[in-house]
Write a protein that holds these residues in place. Structure first.
Motif, PDB file in Angstrom:
ATOM      1  N   HIS A 241       0.904 101.610 104.651  1.00 30.77           N
ATOM      2  CA  HIS A 241       0.832 101.937 106.077  1.00 30.77           C
ATOM      3  C   HIS A 241      -0.631 102.089 106.485  1.00 30.77           C
ATOM      4  N   PRO A 242      -1.043 101.501 107.594  1.00 31.46           N
ATOM      5  CA  PRO A 242      -2.465 101.587 107.986  1.00 31.46           C
ATOM      6  C   PRO A 242      -2.938 102.997 108.284  1.00 31.46           C
ATOM      7  N   PHE A 243      -2.024 103.922 108.634  1.00 32.99           N
ATOM      8  CA  PHE A 243      -2.429 105.307 108.851  1.00 32.99           C
ATOM      9  C   PHE A 243      -2.654 106.042 107.537  1.00 32.99           C
ATOM     10  N   GLU A 244      -2.156 105.503 106.429  1.00 34.87           N
ATOM     11  CA  GLU A 244      -2.383 106.093 105.107  1.00 34.87           C
ATOM     12  C   GLU A 244      -3.454 105.351 104.326  1.00 34.87           C
ATOM     13  N   ASN A 245      -3.685 104.099 104.654  1.00 41.09           N
ATOM     14  CA  ASN A 245      -4.631 103.279 103.889  1.00 41.09           C
ATOM     15  C   ASN A 245      -5.062 102.130 104.787  1.00 41.09           C
ATOM     16  N   GLY A 246      -6.145 102.346 105.516  1.00 39.31           N
ATOM     17  CA  GLY A 246      -6.465 101.441 106.611  1.00 39.31           C
ATOM     18  C   GLY A 246      -7.221 100.182 106.255  1.00 39.31           C
ATOM     19  N   THR A 247      -8.121 100.247 105.269  1.00 37.32           N
ATOM     20  CA  THR A 247      -9.012  99.122 105.017  1.00 37.32           C
ATOM     21  C   THR A 247      -9.140  98.872 103.518  1.00 37.32           C
ATOM     22  N   ALA A 248      -9.855  97.806 103.181  1.00 34.80           N
ATOM     23  CA  ALA A 248     -10.059  97.481 101.770  1.00 34.80           C
ATOM     24  C   ALA A 248     -10.852  98.582 101.059  1.00 34.80           C
ATOM     25  N   TRP A 249     -11.803  99.209 101.765  1.00 33.84           N
ATOM     26  CA  TRP A 249     -12.604 100.233 101.074  1.00 33.84           C
ATOM     27  C   TRP A 249     -11.842 101.550 100.926  1.00 33.84           C
ATOM     28  N   THR A 250     -10.936 101.868 101.859  1.00 29.31           N
ATOM     29  CA  THR A 250     -10.097 103.050 101.631  1.00 29.31           C
ATOM     30  C   THR A 250      -9.116 102.781 100.488  1.00 29.31           C
ATOM     31  N   ASN A 251      -8.704 101.524 100.344  1.00 32.61           N
ATOM     32  CA  ASN A 251      -7.850 101.157  99.209  1.00 32.61           C
ATOM     33  C   ASN A 251      -8.593 101.398  97.891  1.00 32.61           C
ATOM     34  N   TRP A 252      -9.862 101.004  97.854  1.00 34.41           N
ATOM     35  CA  TRP A 252     -10.710 101.248  96.663  1.00 34.41           C
ATOM     36  C   TRP A 252     -10.842 102.751  96.412  1.00 34.41           C
ATOM     37  N   LEU A 253     -11.091 103.514  97.477  1.00 38.48           N
ATOM     38  CA  LEU A 253     -11.297 104.948  97.336  1.00 38.48           C
ATOM     39  C   LEU A 253     -10.032 105.632  96.818  1.00 38.48           C
ATOM     40  N   GLU A 254      -8.885 105.211  97.295  1.00 38.51           N
ATOM     41  CA  GLU A 254      -7.644 105.839  96.861  1.00 38.51           C
ATOM     42  C   GLU A 254      -7.376 105.566  95.378  1.00 38.51           C
ATOM     43  N   ARG A 322      -4.700  92.656 104.215  1.00 39.61           N
ATOM     44  CA  ARG A 322      -5.995  93.333 104.234  1.00 39.61           C
ATOM     45  C   ARG A 322      -6.421  93.789 102.837  1.00 39.61           C
ATOM     46  N   PHE A 323      -5.489  93.782 101.878  1.00 41.65           N
ATOM     47  CA  PHE A 323      -5.808  94.141 100.504  1.00 41.65           C
ATOM     48  C   PHE A 323      -5.861  92.914  99.595  1.00 41.65           C
ATOM     49  N   GLY A 324      -4.924  92.008  99.746  1.00 39.25           N
ATOM     50  CA  GLY A 324      -4.894  90.825  98.894  1.00 39.25           C
ATOM     51  C   GLY A 324      -4.078  91.030  97.630  1.00 39.25           C
ATOM     52  N   VAL A 325      -3.799  89.934  96.946  1.00 36.22           N
ATOM     53  CA  VAL A 325      -2.917  89.957  95.784  1.00 36.22           C
ATOM     54  C   VAL A 325      -3.536  90.726  94.618  1.00 36.22           C
ATOM     55  N   LEU A 326      -4.765  90.394  94.260  1.00 35.56           N
ATOM     56  CA  LEU A 326      -5.358  90.989  93.065  1.00 35.56           C
ATOM     57  C   LEU A 326      -5.672  92.466  93.247  1.00 35.56           C
ATOM     58  N   ASN A 327      -6.190  92.839  94.411  1.00 35.07           N
ATOM     59  CA  ASN A 327      -6.470  94.256  94.645  1.00 35.07           C
ATOM     60  C   ASN A 327      -5.181  95.072  94.688  1.00 35.07           C
TER      61      ASN A 327
END
Length: 554
Positions: A241-254, A322-327
């Motif tokens: 959900h974009p409110f829990e994980n908005g961008t590629a860098w927040t995905n990295w941070l999480e 916004r994240f992609g397959v590998l990420n």
């Protein structure tokens, strides 16, 4: 930049960041758990609960404290859900039905955070904050406390005591989890996550319809969800959900938050036993398994088969663009190698072998690096089993860190390891043999079995992620999975503390020429090998009927 290179850089930067923080955070936690002074806030907590912070506990008293605290947490959270319609910030939500309230209460107290409901349409803001988010903190602190108690068992000589659970719980919550969570929440808000008390914002869709988007204190819950390897999402879509994980860098941070404490705790272990290289060996064993798992998952998701995945350039079904397959594969690996269970993609849509890897990660016991605390004590139990096996091979009494591993110690270690497979395989068998279990299955054949096997693997290992495709909001699954979560959490904890008590009561055996060195690459390889072999021997028949059969069929 090609998606493959971007995925490699994403993974490489994560590994580098984890390596950088391993030492300072591990040293900080060593000071937290070995310090003798108590600050003013902590002294207030101890007076409130009526405990003497300078008094220590035997393993039995420590275990009873863990169980009493956890039972109280289950009862409180159950009650909170059942009366939420009378509470502030309830958003007009109805009370949660009894079987689902039981399942959710056990889920969050056991650090599983399995959710058979949609958070934004089931829980009011107060239940999310005072119930779920609080348990995100304290359930993680309980895992850390048990791990520290086991480390004390290795470090102490001729002692009946393992420390004080209430002190370990308080320090883990206030000195470790809370400060990191505060900083992390600010970073996530900067990344676009919401943090408010809104009951919903009406919007118009592109097709001319209307929809209400629920707000809430999301960022503060999201950070501890990952940091405490909890996994329960504010929204049904979880970290997709974009409110829990908005961008590629927040995905990295999480993902970084998920790995932060579990990979630093081996350093704390090494400092507490007075041999830093022992901590490096445990961290290396975790790292070997983790890297192998993430590479295989990325390969299975990137090197795909089928017309549609080939045309799309990857197994893109169920993943966020916004994240992609590998990420997404890295996130899935991190969340199933730990006890997190958060998802930023749809595991049910993974390739058959990619989905198998997420299951296999949990079946390993989530020790690479595992949950906050539970990963360390799980890996130390496997190290005990490894030295016992090595001792049998050379005909010597096995020793680990100067402690003899006799029949008493190996019984506790074996019971620890066996409880989870018993729960997983028995639960799956009962579900497949009963109409109530089969009625929840969306799919039949190998994939349907995989969905059920995944659910019981996730619950029994206190992971919380779901393969989806399985209707679990039923009395049967709420009850059965709740029992698996409770037994899968507390039975191993009792065995770990009993092992710690047995070790603490021993003296120290001086090393001899026949002592197996437990700080060298040879031992790292042996621990990793024993971990994988034990899982393969235990779960291979079930995997062969599920994801492996599906992969061969396709």
């Amino acid at each position: 930049m090609s998606p493959t290179l971007a995925g490699i850089l994403f993974l490489g930067s994560l590994i580098l960041a984890v390596v950088v923080v391993h030492r300072p955070l591990g040293d900080y936690m060593f000071r937290v758990y070995t310090g003798r002074s108590h600050n003013r806030v902590e002294r207030g907590v101890y007076r409130l609960i009526g405990t003497d912070p300078d008094a220590e506990q035997t393993w039995g008293a420590y275990a009873r404290s863990v169980l009493a605290f956890s039972v109280a947490g289950i009862l409180f959270l159950y009650l909170l859900q059942r009366v939420q319609q009378h509470l502030l910030l309830s958003l007009g939500m109805d009370p949660v039905k009894p079987d689902q309230a039981w399942n959710t209460a056990v889920s969050f107290v056991t650090n599983t955070n399995w959710q058979s409901y949609s958070g934004e349409s089931t829980m009011g803001h107060l239940v999310q904050m005072a119930g779920l988010a609080v348990q995100n903190f304290v359930s993680a602190a309980v895992g850390m406390a048990v791990a520290i108690a086991l480390v004390r068992g290795f470090a102490r000589r001729k002692s009946r005591n393992l420390g004080n659970f209430w002190v370990d719980l308080t320090r883990g919550s206030l000195r470790v989890l809370l400060p990191i969570a505060f900083v992390g929440a600010v970073a996530l808000i900067a990344g676009g996550l919401v943090q408010n008390f809104h009951d919903g914002t009406p919007i118009s869709t592109l097709t001319g319809g209307s929809q209400t988007i629920t707000g809430g204190p999301v960022a503060s819950q999201e950070v501890i969800k990952e940091l405490g390897t909890n996994g329960g999402g504010f929204y049904n879509a979880n970290s997709a959900h974009p409110f829990e994980n908005g961008t590629a860098w927040t995905n990295w941070l999480e993902i970084f938050l998920i790995l932060l404490i579990p990979f630093a705790l081996p350093r704390t272990f090494g400092r507490m036993v007075g041999q830093k290289r022992q901590g490096y060996a445990i961290a290396a064993a975790m790292g070997v398994i983790a890297v192998a798992s993430v590479v295989l998952t990325m390969v299975f998701q990137g090197v795909h088969h089928g017309t549609v995945p080939t045309a799309a350039g990857g197994a893109t079904e169920g993943t966020e663009t916004r994240f992609g397959v590998l990420n997404s594969a890295v996130f899935a690996t991190a969340t199933t190698l730990t006890s997190t269970g958060a998802v930023d993609s749809f595991h049910d849509s993974y390739t058959s072998l990619g989905g198998m890897m997420t299951m296999f990660n949990m079946m390993l016991g989530e020790v690479a690096p595992g949950g906050v605390g539970s990963g360390l004590y799980g890996m130390l139990v496997l190290a005990v089993i490894t030295v016992f096996v090595a001792g049998l091979m050379v005909g010597r009494t096995p020793e680990y860190l100067g402690k003899k591993i006799g029949s008493r110690e190996i019984k506790f270690a074996a019971l620890y390891f066996l409880i989870t497979p018993i729960l997983v395989l028995t639960g799956t068998a009962v579900a497949m043999a009963t109409r109530d279990g089969r009625d929840g299955m969306l799919n039949t054949g190998p994939h349907g079995l995989s969905e059920v096997l995944y659910a019981f693997t996730s619950a029994s290992n206190n992971n919380g992620s779901a393969f989806a495709g399985l209707t679990v909001n039923t009395v049967f699954y709420d009850t059965a999975l709740g029992l698996c979560m409770a037994l899968g959490r507390f039975a191993p904890i009792v065995f770990v503390l009993a092992l710690a008590g047995s070790l603490a009561g021993q003296g120290r055996v001086p090393a001899s020429k026949g002592t197996l060195p437990t700080h060298r690459p040879q031992f790292v390889g042996m621990v990793a090998g024993v971990t994988v072999v034990l899982v393969a021997l235990t779960f291979l028949p079930a995997l062969a009927l599920g994801p492996l059969a599906e992969g061969i069929h396709r």
